[in-house]
Structures are given as structure tokens and as C-alpha cells.
Motif scaffolding. Structure first.
Motif, mmCIF file in Angstrom:
data_model
loop_
_atom_site.group_PDB
_atom_site.id
_atom_site.type_symbol
_atom_site.label_atom_id
_atom_site.label_comp_id
_atom_site.label_asym_id
_atom_site.label_seq_id
_atom_site.Cartn_x
_atom_site.Cartn_y
_atom_site.Cartn_z
ATOM 1 N N VAL A 509 15.648 11.429 -10.102
ATOM 2 C CA VAL A 509 14.730 11.370 -11.252
ATOM 3 C C VAL A 509 15.513 11.434 -12.552
ATOM 4 O O VAL A 509 15.239 10.680 -13.507
ATOM 5 C CB VAL A 509 13.686 12.514 -11.173
ATOM 6 N N ARG A 510 16.522 12.336 -12.615
ATOM 7 C CA ARG A 510 17.322 12.467 -13.845
ATOM 8 C C ARG A 510 18.024 11.143 -14.169
ATOM 9 O O ARG A 510 18.013 10.691 -15.312
ATOM 10 C CB ARG A 510 18.353 13.586 -13.695
ATOM 11 N N ASP A 511 18.588 10.507 -13.159
ATOM 12 C CA ASP A 511 19.283 9.220 -13.371
ATOM 13 C C ASP A 511 18.328 8.163 -13.909
ATOM 14 O O ASP A 511 18.682 7.394 -14.810
ATOM 15 C CB ASP A 511 19.916 8.739 -12.056
ATOM 16 N N ILE A 512 17.103 8.114 -13.350
ATOM 17 C CA ILE A 512 16.105 7.117 -13.805
ATOM 18 C C ILE A 512 15.751 7.352 -15.260
ATOM 19 O O ILE A 512 15.714 6.419 -16.079
ATOM 20 C CB ILE A 512 14.833 7.174 -12.924
ATOM 21 N N VAL A 513 15.495 8.615 -15.635
ATOM 22 C CA VAL A 513 15.085 8.948 -17.008
ATOM 23 C C VAL A 513 16.216 8.644 -17.980
ATOM 24 O O VAL A 513 16.008 8.007 -19.031
ATOM 25 C CB VAL A 513 14.640 10.424 -17.097
ATOM 26 N N ILE A 527 8.645 4.150 -16.875
ATOM 27 C CA ILE A 527 9.484 5.231 -16.330
ATOM 28 C C ILE A 527 8.742 5.906 -15.173
ATOM 29 O O ILE A 527 9.308 6.130 -14.102
ATOM 30 C CB ILE A 527 9.832 6.291 -17.411
ATOM 31 N N LYS A 528 7.479 6.218 -15.396
ATOM 32 C CA LYS A 528 6.681 6.877 -14.350
ATOM 33 C C LYS A 528 6.616 6.026 -13.093
ATOM 34 O O LYS A 528 6.755 6.522 -11.973
ATOM 35 C CB LYS A 528 5.254 7.147 -14.867
ATOM 36 N N GLN A 529 6.410 4.695 -13.277
ATOM 37 C CA GLN A 529 6.298 3.815 -12.121
ATOM 38 C C GLN A 529 7.613 3.735 -11.353
ATOM 39 O O GLN A 529 7.641 3.743 -10.124
ATOM 40 C CB GLN A 529 5.850 2.412 -12.561
ATOM 41 N N GLN A 534 11.008 4.647 -6.669
ATOM 42 C CA GLN A 534 12.310 5.009 -6.100
ATOM 43 C C GLN A 534 12.239 6.304 -5.286
ATOM 44 O O GLN A 534 12.863 6.436 -4.238
ATOM 45 C CB GLN A 534 13.363 5.114 -7.210
ATOM 46 N N LEU A 535 11.439 7.255 -5.796
ATOM 47 C CA LEU A 535 11.285 8.521 -5.080
ATOM 48 C C LEU A 535 10.544 8.298 -3.762
ATOM 49 O O LEU A 535 10.895 8.883 -2.730
ATOM 50 C CB LEU A 535 10.530 9.518 -5.965
ATOM 51 N N ASN A 536 9.527 7.444 -3.806
ATOM 52 C CA ASN A 536 8.771 7.117 -2.599
ATOM 53 C C ASN A 536 9.681 6.492 -1.539
ATOM 54 O O ASN A 536 9.654 6.876 -0.365
ATOM 55 C CB ASN A 536 7.631 6.148 -2.960
ATOM 56 N N TYR A 537 10.528 5.544 -1.968
ATOM 57 C CA TYR A 537 11.454 4.873 -1.053
ATOM 58 C C TYR A 537 12.457 5.872 -0.464
ATOM 59 O O TYR A 537 12.695 5.896 0.751
ATOM 60 C CB TYR A 537 12.197 3.759 -1.804
ATOM 61 N N TYR A 538 13.008 6.735 -1.334
ATOM 62 C CA TYR A 538 14.017 7.706 -0.897
ATOM 63 C C TYR A 538 13.420 8.724 0.089
ATOM 64 O O TYR A 538 13.984 9.000 1.141
ATOM 65 C CB TYR A 538 14.605 8.424 -2.118
ATOM 66 N N LEU A 539 12.245 9.282 -0.272
ATOM 67 C CA LEU A 539 11.627 10.328 0.565
ATOM 68 C C LEU A 539 11.185 9.777 1.917
ATOM 69 O O LEU A 539 11.299 10.448 2.940
ATOM 70 C CB LEU A 539 10.442 10.963 -0.161
ATOM 71 N N TYR A 540 10.678 8.533 1.920
ATOM 72 C CA TYR A 540 10.276 7.951 3.201
ATOM 73 C C TYR A 540 11.495 7.711 4.094
ATOM 74 O O TYR A 540 11.456 7.928 5.304
ATOM 75 C CB TYR A 540 9.501 6.640 2.997
ATOM 76 N N LEU A 550 3.371 12.482 -8.373
ATOM 77 C CA LEU A 550 2.690 12.583 -9.667
ATOM 78 C C LEU A 550 3.715 12.925 -10.749
ATOM 79 O O LEU A 550 4.058 14.090 -10.942
ATOM 80 C CB LEU A 550 1.619 13.682 -9.573
ATOM 81 N N PRO A 551 4.263 11.917 -11.460
ATOM 82 C CA PRO A 551 5.221 12.207 -12.536
ATOM 83 C C PRO A 551 4.485 12.654 -13.809
ATOM 84 O O PRO A 551 3.498 12.040 -14.216
ATOM 85 C CB PRO A 551 5.927 10.870 -12.771
ATOM 86 N N ILE A 552 4.961 13.742 -14.409
ATOM 87 C CA ILE A 552 4.398 14.218 -15.685
ATOM 88 C C ILE A 552 5.543 14.243 -16.701
ATOM 89 O O ILE A 552 6.523 14.976 -16.529
ATOM 90 C CB ILE A 552 3.775 15.616 -15.543
#
Length: 556
Positions: A509-513, A527-529, A534-540, A550-552
Motif C-alpha cells: 500500500v505504501r509503495d502504491i501511495v 489510488i483507492k482502486q 493490487q491488494l486483492n491480487y496479492y492476498l488471493y 475498504l481503503p480510507i
């Protein structure tokens, strides 16, 4: 009755076909609309968090000036449960028998409907006259008193809606069916019959309630300790049998459940329930004053559902009664579709808690709906030209259609309807002619229809793989992360045992931001998308799970 010449007849099921409950059938005679029943359905397993389900009444709202009234067949939730929500939107008269109207008024009070509603009490000999048709009624036998079938008299023949019914030669008074009147309606000529299909798959005639009463009294006599009896709050026939069996066997009855107490109060006031001794019913708090073999606890749960309350008792979580060794539990209720496994687990828990369990197989319960021979008898009495099976899941409607074919109704005159399908009779022929809006309106708490497929999808996702909340605070002027990323997990993984996974996710997440902030212009939504994707792909890849992400993103 007036002599008329009707040109167009339409029959539109808005509920009650392809499902159990949610009964609502629209009969259009030329310009007039007559609504038969306004029921609810209890939610299916995948409707997470939903309290009840009612029909979509968009078609009625769009044609409200043509509606002559809602005509109720009986006082169960599957016939009156949706009334408060419908009457909030459409102010139309409601017709029903004395007990049905009393229960309907109580329902409106419970949901806090402020609007003044016109309730008109009818009896089985009432004849209502309207511009396009007359309406008459006939008594039917069901598990609640004051049940009626409805007959709409048109120039093309009668249209008959049976409501919930069975045939039982042993019942009396407010439960006795007017078989002679049904035969008379049949002799007058019936254009179309809409008939209850709930038990259309089961052969034979129904067991008589007199046998159930005998078996229940025998069970009360044989039980050595307390009796806990669970039933639906509105099954007044069964409740009366409990009072009679308790009196015969020298036991006191304690009522548990608000819906049970409320319905009992109404039924006692109107004379549909009675006891042979005033001191028969005791407050639940007084149970300890009596020996175990002198007590019957009559219990229902929320929405009149008895299985949930039995589970509470078996787990020893009930505030009044908990199951103990030597108790006899009598279950006089059939589970709604989808609740069969829940009932099975409940019985298992009751045995574990030390109880003896008696249910329908012990002949202490019988359905309130007609079996195949009852349904064929109704078909033979009414002798319809056309037949529409209603009040049942699709396979039940098909089974009922086959019964109609057995008694001589040709296949081209049997219609198996879908919700919202318009079956119209014009120029001497009945056919399917289009659709109207239909479906489910979901009630969750005080929200009516505000929970749809997207919310249910989110609830399903949350229940399956949990949620991951990513919180990042940005300093936009300095183009840097002020705090975070912080990742909060619920229902996904146990964080303390997944430190490496959480650490890698935080770095991702830090790298994306940081990558997006280094650009001249950046869009928060993109950014949220990207975080989601990427998080969805990594976690799966790491867990084979797909939590809701849920990114805030906040700014300082």
C-alpha cells in the motif's frame, strides 16, 4: 346480484408462487382491481440480516385509484404480514373476518402505522357488490379460526381463491368448512380456481385434528416431568388442544413469547380460545411453585418461530425456562423451507440437554394444508374451467397441476404462473399476456426496500472472507504520507499469527501511495482502486481468500 357483461379479466400473482409465503394475488375485472391477501415471507438463508420479505407492489402503486380493496383469507403472517407496509403507501379498504381483522389491526399497531385505515368485517354469508363484480365467501378449515375462501362473481363465471385450507370432518365451529357452499359455487359455473398447493406433493388425506388431540392428551398423560410445547403463535387450533389436554391431565399452562401472548389475548377476547378452568393459565414466573409433572410451558419465539426459542432453552440461555433432565419437548410445527436442518439441530440439542422429544412423527402435529386427496376433492367440488395452482414452491405448483389433470382438467387449461405474470381471459380464451413489475422487497429493521442485491452481495462477501480496512493519511502540500498505512482486519486472518502477511500488505500500500503522490496530479479514486486491485491480487495469491477491501484516505 347485478347482471353484468365483463370484457376483460386478469389474474396476476405478485407473490406466493414459486415460494412459501408472501401470498398476494391481483384479480382485475375490467377497470376494478381486487387484491387477495397481503402476506410476508421469512428470509431465505442467503438473505443475511433480513427480517422479512414482502411483495413488490409497484404495479398496485401505479394503479391505486382502481383498487377496490384487499380481501384477506385468514390471519396468518403469510396472508396479513405485509399489510402495514402496503397501507403506508396505498390507503385502501381491508376486508376480512372478525379474527383476521383483529390480528391485522394488531399488526398495524405493532409496526406503528399512523394512517387511518378502513377495516370492514365480513362473515361467510357476506356479499359485497362492486361495479364490475360481486364478492362472496365460504368457510374453510385451517389451523386458525375464521379462515375463508373468496369467490368473485363475474359474467364469465366465478373466480375462486381457496386461501389456505384442508378438509377435516372432525373439527367444529369456526374451523368447520362449508362444503355445501363450495359445491354450490361449483354448480354455478367456475371460470378459474386458484388453490393452495403447499402439500401437493404428499399423497392421501390429512390426519384428523381429533386424532392429534387424542395423541396430545396421551403424551401429556405419559410425560413424567415438565412438558415444553413449541408451536406457531397463530396456530390457534393447536393452542386450544394444548389447553384441553392440560386440563384433562391436571396441568397448568405458562405462556412464553410476546407474539403468543398478544395473539392469545385477541383470541380470548373474541371467543376463539377458551379454557375449562380460569386458573389453568399461570404466569411463567410461578412455574417454580408447582411440581414438574403439573406444568406445561407453551412457547414461541420471535416472529412466532418456535425452533429458535427451543435452542435457547437447550443452551440454557433463556431468561425463564431452561431444558433439564426429564423434560418432554413436544414440537407441533412444521419447519419453513430451508429450516429443516435448523429443526434437526434443535432436536439434537434438546436430546443432549436431557429432554425426550416428540414431533410430527408421533402424531402430535398435522399440517394445516390439504394433501393430494383433499386438493382433488376441492377441484371436484369447484369444477373449474381453468386452474391456477398458487401458494407453493414451483415443484408444488407442478404437482398440483398434475392432480388437476388427473381429475379431468386438460393441460392447456392449467397455468403454472411466475410472479408478475399476467394471465388474462378475453374473448372466451385464457392466455398468458405479458408481465408487471414484481419481486422481493426486503425489510431490515425499520428500512423498507433499502437493502438490495448490492448490499446482500456485500454481506455475503463479509460473511465469507471478512474485511480489510486500509487507512492512510496524506500531507498533500508536502506530497508525503503523514501517517499509516494502517491495516485493520476483521474476519479475514488472525493478525497476531499473520504478521508477515500484514507487513507485506502495508509495504504494498505504501509503495502504491508514494508512486501516485510523486506524479504532478493524482486522483484519490484511482489510488483507492489501485490499492483494491493490487491488494486483492496479492492476498488471493497468498491465502486463496477474497476479503472486502475498504481503503480510507484522509488529508491533513
Amino acid at each position: 346480484m347485478k347482471k353484468r357483461n365483463n370484457e376483460m379479466i386478469k389474474i396476476i400473482p405478485l407473490g406466493g408462487v414459486g415460494e412459501i409465503g408472501k401470498n398476494m394475488y391481483v384479480i382485475e375485472i375490467d377497470d376494478d382491481i381486487f387484491v387477495m391477501d397481503a402476506g410476508l415471507m421469512f428470509p431465505e438463508n442467503e438473505m443475511l440480516g433480513i427480517d422479512i420479505v414482502i411483495p413488490d407492489i409497484t404495479y398496485l402503486e401505479n394503479n391505486k385509484e382502481r383498487i377496490k380493496g384487499i380481501f384477506l383469507t385468514h390471519g396468518h403472517e403469510d396472508a396479513i404480514g405485509a399489510l402495514p407496509y402496503i397501507l403506508m403507501k396505498i390507503n385502501i379498504p381491508v376486508y376480512g373476518t372478525k379474527l383476521t381483522i383483529a390480528l391485522a389491526k394488531e399488526k398495524l399497531k405493532e409496526i406503528k402505522v399512523k394512517r387511518q385505515v378502513e377495516f370492514i368485517t365480513i362473515h361467510s354469508d357476506s356479499i359485497l357488490q362492486f361495479d364490475t363484480a360481486d364478492i362472496s365467501f365460504f368457510k374453510t378449515t385451517h389451523s386458525i379460526a375464521d379462515s375463508v375462501g373468496i369467490c368473485i362473481h363475474t359474467s364469465e363465471g366465478n373466480i375462486v381463491h381457496t386461501g389456505d385450507f384442508k378438509f377435516d370432518q372432525g373439527v367444529q365451529g369456526a374451523y368447520r368448512a362449508e362444503i355445501g357452499k363450495m359445491a354450490q359455487i361449483g354448480e354455478e359455473g367456475v371460470l378459474c380456481l386458484l388453490s393452495d398447493s403447499t402439500e401437493a406433493e404428499h399423497p392421501g388425506f390429512n390426519i384428523s385434528e381429533t386424532l392429534v388431540a387424542t395423541e396430545m392428551s396421551n403424551a401429556f398423560h405419559s410425560a413424567k416431568g415438565r412438558i415444553i410445547l413449541a408451536c406457531f403463535a397463530s396456530n390457534l387450533l393447536r393452542i386450544q388442544q394444548v389447553f384441553d389436554a392440560a386440563y384433562e391431565n391436571g396441568r397448568k399452562v405458562a405462556l412464553v413469547g410476546k407474539s403468543l401472548e398478544r395473539i392469545n389475548d385477541i383470541a380470548f377476547k373474541l371467543g376463539y380460545l377458551h379454557v375449562k378452568a380460569e386458573e389453568l393459565i399461570i404466569p411463567v414466573q410461578d412455574i417454580e411453585k408447582y411440581e414438574d409433572d403439573k406444568i406445561v410451558v407453551l412457547a414461541t419465539g420471535n416472529q412466532g418461530e418456535p425452533f429458535a426459542v427451543l435452542q435457547k432453552m437447550a443452551k440454557r440461555n433463556h431468561k425463564h425456562i431452561n431444558i433439564k433432565q426429564g423434560d418432554t419437548v413436544i414440537i407441533t410445527a412444521s419447519p419453513s423451507p430451508g429450516l429443516e436442518l435448523f429443526m434437526s439441530k434443535t432436536i439434537d440439542m434438546l436430546y443432549r440437554a436431557g429432554a425426550t422429544v416428540l414431533s410430527g412423527s408421533n402424531k402430535v402435529h398435522v399440517t394445516g394444508h390439504g394433501l393430494q386427496e383433499d386438493l382433488k376433492l376441492m377441484l371436484n367440488l369447484i369444477k373449474p374451467k381453468y386452474f391456477i395452482p398458487v401458494q407453493g414452491e414451483y415443484r408444488m405448483l407442478i404437482a398440483h397441476g398434475k392432480l388437476a389433470a388427473q381429475v379431468g382438467i386438460t393441460r392447456d387449461r392449467i397455468f403454472i404462473p411466475e410472479k408478475g405474470e399476467v394471465i388474462e381471459y378475453k374473448n372466451g380464451k385464457m392466455s398468458v399476456g405479458g408481465r408487471v413489475p414484481s419481486g422481493n422487497v426486503l425489510i431490515d429493521g425499520i428500512g423498507v426496500g433499502d437493502v438490495g442485491n448490492i448490499v446482500l452481495r456485500d454481506r455475503r462477501l463479509l460473511s465469507q472472507d471478512g474485511i480489510l480496512i486500509v487507512v492512510v493519511t496524506l500531507n498533500k502540500t508536502k506530497k508525503m504520507i503523514a501517517s499509516g498505512p494502517e491495516i485493520i482486519s476483521r474476519g479475514f486472518v488472525y493478525v497476531r499469527e499473520s504478521e508477515q502477511l500484514m507487513g507485506e500488505s502495508t509495504k504494498l500500500v505504501r509503495d502504491i501511495v508514494e508512486k501516485n503522490m510523486s506524479k504532478d496530479a493524482f486522483d484519490w479514486s484511482s489510488i483507492k482502486q489501485e490499492i483494491r486491485d493490487q491488494l486483492n491480487y496479492y492476498l488471493y495469491d497468498k491465502t486463496k481468500r477474497r476479503p472486502m477491501i475498504l481503503p480510507i484516505i484522509m488529508e491533513v
